[in-house]
Design a protein around this motif. Structure first.
Motif, mmCIF file in Angstrom:
data_model
loop_
_atom_site.group_PDB
_atom_site.id
_atom_site.type_symbol
_atom_site.label_atom_id
_atom_site.label_comp_id
_atom_site.label_asym_id
_atom_site.label_seq_id
_atom_site.Cartn_x
_atom_site.Cartn_y
_atom_site.Cartn_z
ATOM 1 N N ARG A 76 8.167 8.051 -2.363
ATOM 2 C CA ARG A 76 8.824 6.752 -2.178
ATOM 3 C C ARG A 76 8.381 5.762 -3.252
ATOM 4 O O ARG A 76 9.185 4.963 -3.750
ATOM 5 C CB ARG A 76 8.527 6.227 -0.779
ATOM 6 N N ARG A 77 7.119 5.823 -3.617
ATOM 7 C CA ARG A 77 6.623 4.933 -4.667
ATOM 8 C C ARG A 77 7.254 5.272 -6.019
ATOM 9 O O ARG A 77 7.669 4.382 -6.769
ATOM 10 C CB ARG A 77 5.102 5.052 -4.741
ATOM 11 N N THR A 78 7.317 6.557 -6.339
ATOM 12 C CA THR A 78 7.953 6.977 -7.589
ATOM 13 C C THR A 78 9.431 6.617 -7.593
ATOM 14 O O THR A 78 9.982 6.224 -8.628
ATOM 15 C CB THR A 78 7.757 8.489 -7.794
ATOM 16 N N ARG A 79 10.085 6.744 -6.451
ATOM 17 C CA ARG A 79 11.504 6.364 -6.374
ATOM 18 C C ARG A 79 11.699 4.909 -6.766
ATOM 19 O O ARG A 79 12.621 4.572 -7.522
ATOM 20 C CB ARG A 79 12.019 6.586 -4.951
ATOM 21 N N GLU A 80 10.820 4.027 -6.296
ATOM 22 C CA GLU A 80 10.952 2.614 -6.655
ATOM 23 C C GLU A 80 10.699 2.401 -8.142
ATOM 24 O O GLU A 80 11.369 1.590 -8.788
ATOM 25 C CB GLU A 80 9.991 1.768 -5.818
ATOM 26 N N SER A 81 9.741 3.120 -8.705
ATOM 27 C CA SER A 81 9.503 3.015 -10.151
ATOM 28 C C SER A 81 10.721 3.464 -10.932
ATOM 29 O O SER A 81 11.107 2.842 -11.930
ATOM 30 C CB SER A 81 8.290 3.865 -10.540
ATOM 31 N N ILE A 82 11.338 4.548 -10.487
ATOM 32 C CA ILE A 82 12.525 5.062 -11.176
ATOM 33 C C ILE A 82 13.671 4.079 -11.075
ATOM 34 O O ILE A 82 14.415 3.866 -12.044
ATOM 35 C CB ILE A 82 12.913 6.436 -10.595
ATOM 36 N N ARG A 83 13.820 3.460 -9.933
ATOM 37 C CA ARG A 83 14.896 2.468 -9.792
ATOM 38 C C ARG A 83 14.703 1.314 -10.758
ATOM 39 O O ARG A 83 15.652 0.806 -11.355
ATOM 40 C CB ARG A 83 14.948 1.960 -8.353
ATOM 41 N N ARG A 84 13.455 0.876 -10.912
ATOM 42 C CA ARG A 84 13.197 -0.202 -11.866
ATOM 43 C C ARG A 84 13.513 0.237 -13.283
ATOM 44 O O ARG A 84 14.069 -0.524 -14.079
ATOM 45 C CB ARG A 84 11.746 -0.673 -11.751
#
Length: 328
Positions: free
Chosen positions: A294-302
């Protein structure tokens, strides 16, 4: 675009609007023999009721797909065809309110074909889709074979590191987690993974390789950031450092796999980053720990929102290592 959610319709029947939200996952790409464009064949997580606009069309609904209620006959729809509403655009990781043409698959035999047959679908309207990975832990995730080797993640083990009581405990846990990550990815995809090196002082730093230090006052990590080039991160939380390192390794593995994928040669860099690199990077981290995913997903979205083409490759020539900014 492995998973998606439809929460809004721009145009479409009220019967469909009343059944929103809908979630599903794409399982195949299709071409249109009668024209241009790329189509995505997707299976839905929940079936939809569909009443044919003309009674004669009901003949296409047979077997377990046909049903009846107090309003009359209908069919259960379990698959749809999606295509970008705006020509030239592509669904991508991190998308929000992405407009697509939506069609119901009314002839189940379409699942066995390699092309999109418009005679076996019914066009429903324009939907807005979001990426949806919150249910990833309940879904098997697979990626195509590369050079004869399958890179498949199914029932991936969740490896949870024990709390670290001192920096001396860090290396064995890192080795264990790195081994789990490379095992998940498969030998072919992880062979060229860049593994950060441990150093005792800045004098030992490698110019083009991430490095980390386990000092008594802080844990330091010098790494490549896709948007900013080489950066220095500091923390007192060993679990935080563990995440940073494994996230970097997963990113590198995902980029290598993307480059090996047969579809890579047919894509521009922008498309490859969003449809191959980013989803696989996220899947690898989610397989290690869901909270990391979930944390990596947010980084990817940014990354997807802040830069049209983030750079997964560490390239000192483009972002020279002379001045290293410190970031959290």
């Amino acid at each position: 675009m492995p998973r998606f959610a439809i929460r809004r319709l721009q145009t479409g029947p009220e019967e469909l609007r009343a059944q929103l939200p809908i979630t599903g996952r794409t399982v195949d790409r299709r071409t249109n023999p009668h024209g241009t464009g790329e189509f995505f064949y997707a299976r839905l997580d929940q079936r939809l009721k569909y009443r044919f606009p003309r009674e004669s069309n009901a003949a296409r609904s047979t077997g377990q797909h046909a049903d009846r209620d107090d309003r009359g006959p209908f069919m259960w729809v379990s698959a749809v065809i999606l295509s970008a509403y705006t020509p030239g655009q592509q669904p991508h990781f991190g998308m929000r309110d992405f407009a697509v043409d939506l069609a119901y698959v009314v002839d189940p035999s379409l699942a066995d074909d390699s092309f999109m047959d418009p005679d076996r679908v019914d066009y429903m309207g324009v939907a807005e889709i979001d990426d949806d990975v919150d249910t990833l832990d309940t879904v098997d995730v697979a990626v195509p074979h590369v050079n004869g080797e399958a890179a498949v993640l199914t029932t991936a083990p969740e490896v949870v590191a024990a709390p670290l009581v001192s920096p001396n405990d860090f290396q064995p846990v890192l080795d264990q987690m790195t081994a789990a990550l490379t095992s998940l990815a498969g030998e072919q995809s992880s062979r060229a993974a860049v593994v950060p090196q441990r150093i005792e002082s800045d004098d030992e730093a490698f110019e083009d390789t991430p490095t980390y230090r386990l000092d008594a006052d802080a844990l330091r990590y010098r790494t490549w950031d896709p948007l900013h080039g080489w950066v220095l991160r500091k923390t007192t939380d060993s679990d935080e450092l563990l995440y940073w390192i494994l996230d970097d390794i997963a990113s590198g593995i995902a980029w290598r796999w993307a480059q090996q994928a047969p579809a890579f040669t047919d894509m521009d860099e922008h498309h490859a980053l969003r449809t191959l690199w980013m989803p696989y990077w996220h899947v690898l981290m989610y397989a290690l720990r869901p909270e990391w995913g979930r944390r990596t997903r947010e980084s990817i979205r940014r990354l997807a929102q802040d830069n049209p083409t983030p750079l997964p490759i560490r390239d000192g020539a483009r972002h020279g290592p002379d001045r290293i900014p410190e970031v959290r």
